[in-house]
Write a protein that holds these residues in place. Structure first.
Motif, PDB file in Angstrom:
ATOM      1  N   GLY A  33      17.431  25.773 157.924  1.00 56.92           N
ATOM      2  CA  GLY A  33      17.989  26.753 156.711  1.00 56.92           C
ATOM      3  C   GLY A  33      19.362  26.855 156.739  1.00 56.92           C
ATOM      4  O   GLY A  33      20.114  26.923 155.558  1.00 56.92           O
ATOM      5  N   GLU A  34      20.120  26.861 157.678  1.00 58.46           N
ATOM      6  CA  GLU A  34      21.634  27.076 157.681  1.00 58.46           C
ATOM      7  C   GLU A  34      22.246  25.640 157.173  1.00 58.46           C
ATOM      8  O   GLU A  34      23.222  25.561 156.422  1.00 58.46           O
ATOM      9  CB  GLU A  34      22.048  27.043 159.203  1.00 58.46           C
ATOM     10  N   LYS A  35      21.732  24.325 157.371  1.00 58.20           N
ATOM     11  CA  LYS A  35      22.200  23.209 156.767  1.00 58.20           C
ATOM     12  C   LYS A  35      21.747  23.298 155.360  1.00 58.20           C
ATOM     13  O   LYS A  35      22.734  22.887 154.417  1.00 58.20           O
ATOM     14  CB  LYS A  35      21.440  22.036 157.269  1.00 58.20           C
ATOM     15  N   ALA A  36      20.687  23.702 154.845  1.00 60.68           N
ATOM     16  CA  ALA A  36      20.422  24.014 153.399  1.00 60.68           C
ATOM     17  C   ALA A  36      21.369  24.921 152.788  1.00 60.68           C
ATOM     18  O   ALA A  36      21.988  24.490 151.613  1.00 60.68           O
ATOM     19  CB  ALA A  36      19.147  24.405 153.288  1.00 60.68           C
ATOM     20  N   ARG A  37      21.813  25.982 153.370  1.00 68.43           N
ATOM     21  CA  ARG A  37      22.896  26.666 152.850  1.00 68.43           C
ATOM     22  C   ARG A  37      24.474  26.113 152.834  1.00 68.43           C
ATOM     23  O   ARG A  37      25.144  26.199 151.660  1.00 68.43           O
ATOM     24  CB  ARG A  37      22.874  28.115 153.853  1.00 68.43           C
TER      25      ARG A  37
ATOM     26  N   LEU B   4      30.582  16.191 131.909  1.00 74.99           N
ATOM     27  CA  LEU B   4      29.285  16.380 132.552  1.00 74.99           C
ATOM     28  C   LEU B   4      29.823  16.372 134.127  1.00 74.99           C
ATOM     29  O   LEU B   4      30.571  15.595 134.679  1.00 74.99           O
ATOM     30  CB  LEU B   4      28.186  15.290 132.455  1.00 74.99           C
ATOM     31  N   ALA B   5      29.455  17.534 134.879  1.00 73.36           N
ATOM     32  CA  ALA B   5      29.496  17.687 136.429  1.00 73.36           C
ATOM     33  C   ALA B   5      28.061  17.990 136.702  1.00 73.36           C
ATOM     34  O   ALA B   5      27.711  18.947 136.717  1.00 73.36           O
ATOM     35  CB  ALA B   5      30.509  18.557 136.612  1.00 73.36           C
ATOM     36  N   ILE B   6      27.612  16.911 137.763  1.00 70.68           N
ATOM     37  CA  ILE B   6      26.446  17.435 138.279  1.00 70.68           C
ATOM     38  C   ILE B   6      26.273  17.976 139.754  1.00 70.68           C
ATOM     39  O   ILE B   6      26.917  17.509 140.395  1.00 70.68           O
ATOM     40  CB  ILE B   6      25.403  15.974 138.177  1.00 70.68           C
ATOM     41  N   GLY B   7      25.535  18.850 139.799  1.00 62.41           N
ATOM     42  CA  GLY B   7      25.285  19.355 141.213  1.00 62.41           C
ATOM     43  C   GLY B   7      23.855  19.087 141.594  1.00 62.41           C
ATOM     44  O   GLY B   7      22.970  19.622 141.035  1.00 62.41           O
ATOM     45  N   TYR B   8      23.693  18.131 142.693  1.00 61.26           N
ATOM     46  CA  TYR B   8      22.464  17.784 143.053  1.00 61.26           C
ATOM     47  C   TYR B   8      22.107  18.175 144.373  1.00 61.26           C
ATOM     48  O   TYR B   8      22.743  17.971 145.273  1.00 61.26           O
ATOM     49  CB  TYR B   8      22.180  16.338 142.944  1.00 61.26           C
ATOM     50  N   PHE B   9      20.797  18.823 144.259  1.00 60.56           N
ATOM     51  CA  PHE B   9      20.232  19.164 145.796  1.00 60.56           C
ATOM     52  C   PHE B   9      19.101  18.678 146.171  1.00 60.56           C
ATOM     53  O   PHE B   9      18.072  18.704 145.185  1.00 60.56           O
ATOM     54  CB  PHE B   9      19.993  20.756 145.888  1.00 60.56           C
ATOM     55  N   ALA B  10      18.568  18.023 147.138  1.00 69.10           N
ATOM     56  CA  ALA B  10      17.413  17.531 147.533  1.00 69.10           C
ATOM     57  C   ALA B  10      17.343  17.364 149.129  1.00 69.10           C
ATOM     58  O   ALA B  10      18.429  17.579 149.836  1.00 69.10           O
ATOM     59  CB  ALA B  10      16.973  16.241 147.180  1.00 69.10           C
ATOM     60  N   GLN B  11      16.088  17.663 149.898  1.00 70.64           N
ATOM     61  CA  GLN B  11      16.051  17.766 151.146  1.00 70.64           C
ATOM     62  C   GLN B  11      16.745  16.576 151.898  1.00 70.64           C
ATOM     63  O   GLN B  11      17.422  16.878 152.936  1.00 70.64           O
ATOM     64  CB  GLN B  11      14.592  17.931 151.557  1.00 70.64           C
TER      65      GLN B  11
ATOM     66  N   ASP C 114      15.859  19.810 143.630  1.00 72.22           N
ATOM     67  CA  ASP C 114      14.530  19.260 144.001  1.00 72.22           C
ATOM     68  C   ASP C 114      14.010  20.007 145.475  1.00 72.22           C
ATOM     69  O   ASP C 114      14.734  19.815 146.265  1.00 72.22           O
ATOM     70  CB  ASP C 114      14.579  17.813 144.201  1.00 72.22           C
ATOM     71  N   GLU C 115      13.354  21.153 145.030  1.00 69.92           N
ATOM     72  CA  GLU C 115      12.697  22.055 146.468  1.00 69.92           C
ATOM     73  C   GLU C 115      13.958  22.582 146.991  1.00 69.92           C
ATOM     74  O   GLU C 115      14.012  22.414 147.934  1.00 69.92           O
ATOM     75  CB  GLU C 115      11.815  21.053 147.217  1.00 69.92           C
ATOM     76  N   PRO C 116      14.764  23.491 146.248  1.00 72.37           N
ATOM     77  CA  PRO C 116      15.918  24.001 146.822  1.00 72.37           C
ATOM     78  C   PRO C 116      15.622  25.111 147.787  1.00 72.37           C
ATOM     79  O   PRO C 116      16.551  25.492 148.754  1.00 72.37           O
ATOM     80  CB  PRO C 116      16.688  24.567 145.976  1.00 72.37           C
ATOM     81  N   THR C 117      14.252  25.809 147.859  1.00 75.27           N
ATOM     82  CA  THR C 117      13.977  26.680 148.963  1.00 75.27           C
ATOM     83  C   THR C 117      13.492  26.692 150.046  1.00 75.27           C
ATOM     84  O   THR C 117      13.162  27.091 150.864  1.00 75.27           O
ATOM     85  CB  THR C 117      13.184  27.840 147.997  1.00 75.27           C
ATOM     86  N   ASN C 118      13.063  25.083 150.454  1.00 74.56           N
ATOM     87  CA  ASN C 118      12.648  24.872 151.709  1.00 74.56           C
ATOM     88  C   ASN C 118      13.507  25.128 152.780  1.00 74.56           C
ATOM     89  O   ASN C 118      14.739  25.118 152.667  1.00 74.56           O
ATOM     90  CB  ASN C 118      12.470  23.180 152.013  1.00 74.56           C
ATOM     91  N   HIS C 119      13.064  25.998 153.813  1.00 73.24           N
ATOM     92  CA  HIS C 119      13.799  26.244 154.952  1.00 73.24           C
ATOM     93  C   HIS C 119      14.673  27.535 154.781  1.00 73.24           C
ATOM     94  O   HIS C 119      15.192  27.979 155.586  1.00 73.24           O
ATOM     95  CB  HIS C 119      14.945  25.270 155.506  1.00 73.24           C
ATOM     96  N   LEU C 120      14.561  27.961 153.412  1.00 76.93           N
ATOM     97  CA  LEU C 120      15.683  29.391 153.216  1.00 76.93           C
ATOM     98  C   LEU C 120      14.808  30.351 153.562  1.00 76.93           C
ATOM     99  O   LEU C 120      13.625  30.786 153.093  1.00 76.93           O
ATOM    100  CB  LEU C 120      16.054  29.253 151.899  1.00 76.93           C
ATOM    101  N   ASP C 121      15.127  31.764 154.054  1.00 75.60           N
ATOM    102  CA  ASP C 121      14.432  32.759 154.161  1.00 75.60           C
ATOM    103  C   ASP C 121      14.520  33.529 153.022  1.00 75.60           C
ATOM    104  O   ASP C 121      14.881  33.100 151.949  1.00 75.60           O
ATOM    105  CB  ASP C 121      14.899  33.289 155.540  1.00 75.60           C
ATOM    106  N   LEU C 122      13.803  34.549 152.971  1.00 75.51           N
ATOM    107  CA  LEU C 122      13.631  35.527 151.656  1.00 75.51           C
ATOM    108  C   LEU C 122      14.786  36.118 151.200  1.00 75.51           C
ATOM    109  O   LEU C 122      15.179  36.064 150.097  1.00 75.51           O
ATOM    110  CB  LEU C 122      12.564  36.631 152.313  1.00 75.51           C
ATOM    111  N   GLU C 123      15.779  36.345 151.935  1.00 79.72           N
ATOM    112  CA  GLU C 123      16.964  37.039 151.443  1.00 79.72           C
ATOM    113  C   GLU C 123      17.740  35.792 150.715  1.00 79.72           C
ATOM    114  O   GLU C 123      18.366  36.160 149.600  1.00 79.72           O
ATOM    115  CB  GLU C 123      17.629  37.602 152.515  1.00 79.72           C
ATOM    116  N   MET C 124      17.693  34.753 151.400  1.00 76.30           N
ATOM    117  CA  MET C 124      18.520  33.631 150.666  1.00 76.30           C
ATOM    118  C   MET C 124      17.854  33.221 149.375  1.00 76.30           C
ATOM    119  O   MET C 124      18.600  33.024 148.575  1.00 76.30           O
ATOM    120  CB  MET C 124      18.921  32.463 151.640  1.00 76.30           C
ATOM    121  N   ARG C 125      16.471  33.343 149.514  1.00 70.57           N
ATOM    122  CA  ARG C 125      15.621  32.839 148.332  1.00 70.57           C
ATOM    123  C   ARG C 125      15.911  33.961 147.011  1.00 70.57           C
ATOM    124  O   ARG C 125      16.313  33.469 146.008  1.00 70.57           O
ATOM    125  CB  ARG C 125      14.491  32.701 148.421  1.00 70.57           C
ATOM    126  N   GLN C 126      16.160  34.877 147.368  1.00 73.18           N
ATOM    127  CA  GLN C 126      16.536  36.197 146.563  1.00 73.18           C
ATOM    128  C   GLN C 126      18.098  36.075 145.946  1.00 73.18           C
ATOM    129  O   GLN C 126      18.126  36.169 144.729  1.00 73.18           O
ATOM    130  CB  GLN C 126      16.615  37.725 147.207  1.00 73.18           C
TER     131      GLN C 126
END
Length: 650
Positions: free
Chosen positions: A434-438, A375-382, A455-467
């Motif tokens: 948004g840059e820190k989220a990237r 198991l190798a977990i990748g975790y994202f939260a604000q 957990d809410e990975p798209t906060n602060h991301l622009d449309l292109e990054m969300r795509q």
């Protein structure tokens, strides 16, 4: 309504707009899109008079009332309710004038101001403020808490509620969904659809724009392009302009092929026919819109770890919560390679608590959590963004994880997240959210996980990054569990939903549309339409003007007005007493909650705690008795208020 003529604007020596013109008609709901740094927020500052253009003009109708959503709020001792009520500037002005008139003993002024307050529907202001707060996810307990008690994200919600509370003709919202969960997003959409004024909003949430916008303004190459329709219509129109670019067309076809392969895997699950059909529709949509993203600066993937266990993770007879109090019980779940789960549930139901439990954090209070060997977990939260080393660069973050990796391989990898050249070597302290989220997403991808917990990975991301994130998740071969208010991402990346509600976690058989209907059935007190207190040409509120009798003589009208003024003056002290009693009940309720929490301490029931226990029980009995007396008086006063209001309405 809004006219921009031959406008040029620059910030820091960089031209944002050059010789642009734009007209927005009354009642239009306009989404504003464009790359980060294109000037979207600067346009709002211009409308608010905080910036001056180099040339051109911005014209609004005389007396136009503007409400806008501030991006920051200072800590204060004001309650959430009072903070939101502060948004209604006219209400606060009239309250101050009334207090002054009462201090001077000016009965005539008091009667006049009471009349103005009635026209303003001041008697319902607290209820309207509380409706806004509940709709945006605040609990009844939160409504009385001070602003200083809330985190940054929740203070942004308070700013949004304050903006919605302000009567306005033009409403400006900058990324209103950034700190909202799915439930609050759906509530806000419904509220804005009923807003009677003109709406301009900046957003990177395509579903929010699709359902809320009648027009769209695109910042592109220092110009403003106005499109009719929502975001999907914009993409279709823009794609036609770009379809002649052969390189873009080839890239579009490659993306469509990737989505088709994903759908083929998805349709193989016979039990998921409904979601399969939804994904086919998503493909049809993607075929039309892909050319609109040919100039995206992002292209990355989540490489899978070399070894994968099956199952990856399971929990049996689990309980999850905080401290010793479980929020969720009876947790039984298994995550296999290829599992793609979206978590749904009301705010506070325990979605983030479950995510922490899956990670093996202390929120898992009981039960057996079994991890696969690999198991190798990748975790994202604000909150993870706060743990980044602000003095380190994106390059250094990855190099620390893999000291033996070549410089070129790290640079190539970061290029997919649009960190090139010197930017890849710059300290992230000055980066935007948004840059820190990237950076955080790049760190996760670099470590090659086989289970993604997002957990809410798209906060602060622009449309292109969300795509780009959506595409990367579609092609990820491991397991995914995601919480998100971005419905486009959910529709295109998950195979099934789990509902977290009423202390349980269980598979949800419906889709997002079913979930929205389920929420609507259980939501209360949020159907009141927003107000903008529009007035007629003679200054009389439109609602009042429409309600006056046809053919009423001047003498009769004067007599009626005098009678109404007398009733309002008679009603005023009862309303004031009613409000005072309600505040006192709120305070007592908080006192009782504190006492109940103190009484839950097991140490009180030992021999050494008997004196303290007796003291607390005495205070509890006294508070309950006082509450009963106040409730009885409140009922009596409320009956009088209702009777007088009915007489006034008649």
């Amino acid at each position: 309504m809004l006219t921009i003529t031959d406008l040029s604007l620059q910030r820091g020596g960089v031209w944002l707009l050059q010789a642009v013109s734009l007209t927005v008609q009354p009642g239009q709901r306009v989404a504003i899109v464009g790359a980060n740094g294109a000037g979207k927020s600067s346009l709002f500052q211009l409308l608010l008079g905080q910036l001056t253009p180099e040339q051109g003009s911005v014209a609004l109708p005389g007396g136009c009332r503007i409400a806008h959503m501030a991006q920051e709020v200072k800590a204060s001792d004001r309650s959430a309710r009072d903070f939101v009520l502060d948004g209604d500037l006219d209400l606060r002005r009239m309250e101050a004038e009334l207090a002054d008139a009462e201090a001077r003993g000016d009965d005539h002024a008091q009667a006049r101001i009471h009349g103005e307050l009635d026209i303003h529907e001041a008697w319902s202001a607290s209820r309207r403020a509380e409706t806004l707060l509940r709709g945006l996810g605040f609990s009844d307990y939160d409504i009385g808490r001070p602003v200083s008690a809330f985190s940054g994200g929740w203070r942004i919600r308070l700013n949004l509620a304050q903006a919605l509370m302000r009567p306005s003709d033009l409403l400006l919202l900058d990324e209103p969904t950034n700190h909202l969960d799915l439930d609050a997003c759906l509530w806000l959409e419904n509220w804005l659809r009923r807003y009677p004024g003109t709406l301009l909003f900046i957003s990177h949430d395509r579903d929010f724009m699709d359902r809320g916008a009648t027009h769209l303004v695109h910042f592109d190459q220092q110009k403003l392009e106005l499109y009719t329709g929502n975001y999907t219509a914009f993409e279709g129109q823009r794609s036609e302009r770009l379809a002649q670019q052969q390189a873009g067309f080839e890239r579009q076809q490659a993306r469509i092929a990737e989505i088709q392969r994903f759908i083929d895997r998805f349709k193989a699950k016979a039990t998921k026919a409904r979601q399969a059909q939804s994904r086919v529709k998503a493909l049809e949509r993607m075929e039309r819109i892909a050319p609109a993203h040919i100039d995206s600066p992002f292209s990355f993937e989540f490489p899978l770890s070399e070894k994968v266990s099956n199952p990856l993770l399971s929990i049996r007879n689990g309980q999850a919560g905080h401290g010793t109090a479980p929020i969720l019980t009876g947790i039984n779940l298994t995550l296999l390679p290829g599992s793609r789960i979206g978590l749904l549930g009301p705010n506070g139901a325990g979605k983030s608590t479950l995510m922490d439990g899956l990670r093996g954090e202390k929120t898992l209070l009981a039960g057996d959590r079994t991890c696969g060997e690999h198991l190798a977990i990748g975790y994202f939260a604000q909150h993870q963004l706060e743990s980044l080393d602000l003095d380190a660069s994106p390059f250094l973050h990855l190099q620390r994880l893999s000291p033996k990796a070549s410089e070129q391989s790290i640079r190539n990898f970061l290029g997919g997240f649009d960190f090139h050249g010197d930017e890849a070597l710059s300290a992230i302290r000055s980066f935007s959210g948004g840059e820190k989220a990237r950076v955080a997403l790049a760190i996760i991808a670099w470590q090659r996980p086989n289970l993604l917990l997002l957990d809410e990975p798209t906060n602060h991301l622009d449309l292109e990054m969300r795509q780009a994130l959506t595409m990367a998740l579609q092609n990820f071969e491991g397991a995914i569990v995601v919480v998100s208010h971005d419905r486009h991402l959910l529709r295109n990346t998950v195979d099934e939903f789990w509902l977290v509600n009423d202390g349980r976690v269980q598979e949800y058989e419906g889709d997002l549309e079913d979930y929205e209907r389920w929420l609507a059935d259980r939501r209360k007190d949020d159907t009141e339409a927003p107000r903008n207190n529009q007035v007629t040409s003679n200054g009389v509120p439109a609602e009042a003007s429409a309600g006056e009798g046809v053919g009423e003589s001047a003498d009769d009208r004067k007599a009626r007005k005098r009678a109404e003024a007398a009733l309002r003056q008679k009603l005023s002290p009862y309303r004031k007493r009613q409000t005072g009693l309600e505040k006192e009940m709120d305070g007592l309720q908080q006192t009782l909650q504190t006492l109940e929490a103190d009484l839950a301490n097991p140490a009180l029931y030992d021999a050494d705690g008997q004196a303290r226990l007796k003291e607390l029980l005495g205070k509890q009995a006294e508070a309950k008795s006082r509450m009963e007396d106040i409730e009885a008086e409140w009922l009596e006063v409320s009956e009088t208020v209702e009777s007088l209001e009915a007489e006034l309405a008649g």
